[in-house]
Design an enzyme around this catalytic site. Structure first.
Site, mmCIF file in Angstrom:
data_model
loop_
_atom_site.group_PDB
_atom_site.id
_atom_site.type_symbol
_atom_site.label_atom_id
_atom_site.label_comp_id
_atom_site.label_asym_id
_atom_site.label_seq_id
_atom_site.Cartn_x
_atom_site.Cartn_y
_atom_site.Cartn_z
ATOM 1 C CD GLU A 46 -2.432 -2.068 1.019
ATOM 2 O OE1 GLU A 46 -3.517 -2.515 0.521
ATOM 3 O OE2 GLU A 46 -1.586 -2.876 1.990
ATOM 4 C CB THR A 47 1.007 4.381 -1.845
ATOM 5 O OG1 THR A 47 2.247 3.434 -2.813
ATOM 6 C CG2 THR A 47 1.465 5.835 -1.892
#
Length: 263
Positions: A46-47
């Protein structure tokens, strides 16, 4: 345009363990296509992107390399770590507004941060969804369904030994497949998280999965305070508590990288 970026190993007290997340603090939202492109370029599970609202309140969004998701624990922990350790946040609690409602993060004990997330209890199902058994290459004792599919095994060794076929698991009509079993001494339960359907073949440590796992194990073990361990190759520990319809998850985080990207 230069954009600050941080990479943080969440649910670990040392680098190169736990779950790496990228964190991009923004002044205002970028187009969704740009954020998705940044997440794909980062190629991490994830970002996280967040923008300030007022005081201790922020709005947060999370992207895998493939899709935007509605809830992510480790990247929320990483975002709070960036605020506390790099952006001079001083308050006792941060409130992130998300598609899953308000998520609170506070300073915990022993240098940990504590996430306050909604509980999402699973329910038993009696069929094997398409792709599951071929994907796991193993037969679980029981299957439960929440936002993710939860597969119960008898021992930690069975969970560690899984070598899934991701092409088959990607056919399972759930966000992800979680394998779980009782833990060794001092650990209440272990798990692994497979999410090829959302572009994450195996997530190292998954906070959002524990919003489903903690209600199940709390009921099964007859206790509300639990020590969990995700037994991926990187591994990580979570100290959890079921509190009504909320799950508290505490963990460490360490900064690996600070820099700028050009977007």
């Amino acid at each position: 345009m230069s954009q600050p970026i941080y990479q943080v190993d969440a649910f670990s007290n040392r680098p190169f363990a736990g779950n790496p997340a990228a964190v991009c603090p923004l002044e205002s939202w970028l187009p969704a296509e740009t954020m998705q492109a940044i997440a794909a370029e980062n190629n991490l599970a994830e970002t996280a992107f967040f923008v300030p609202l007022q005081g201790a309140e922020y709005e947060i969004r999370w992207f895998t390399p493939a899709v935007e998701v509605e809830l992510c624990g480790h990247a929320t922990l990483a975002s709070a770590h960036v605020l506390y350790h790099h952006l001079s946040f001083q308050g006792p609690e941060i409130v992130f507004h998300s598609k899953s409602g308000p998520l609170r993060v506070s300073q915990g004990t022993e240098g940990r941060l504590t996430l306050d997330f909604p509980a999402r209890p699973p329910h038993p199902i009696h069929n094997h969804p398409e792709g599951l058994l071929d994907g796991l290459r193993a037969t679980p004792l029981a299957i439960l369904a929440g936002p993710d599919l939860v597969c119960l095994f008898a021992t930690e060794a069975e969970v560690r030994a899984l070598h899934p076929d991701m092409s088959h698991l990607a056919k399972v009509d759930y966000r992800a497949v979680i394998a779980t079993a009782p833990g060794p001494d001092g650990v209440d339960f272990v798990s692994r998280f497979f999410g090829p359907r959302v572009g994450v073949p195996e997530d190292p440590v998954t906070g959002s999965a524990h919003t489903t796992l903690v209600p199940y194990w709390a009921e099964r073990l007859g206790k509300t305070v639990l020590h969990a361990r995700q037994v991926s190759a990187r591994g990580g520990d979570l100290w959890c508590e079921l509190r009504g319809d909320r799950v508290l998850m505490s963990g460490h985080a360490v900064t690996y990288l600070r820099g700028e990207i050009e977007v």
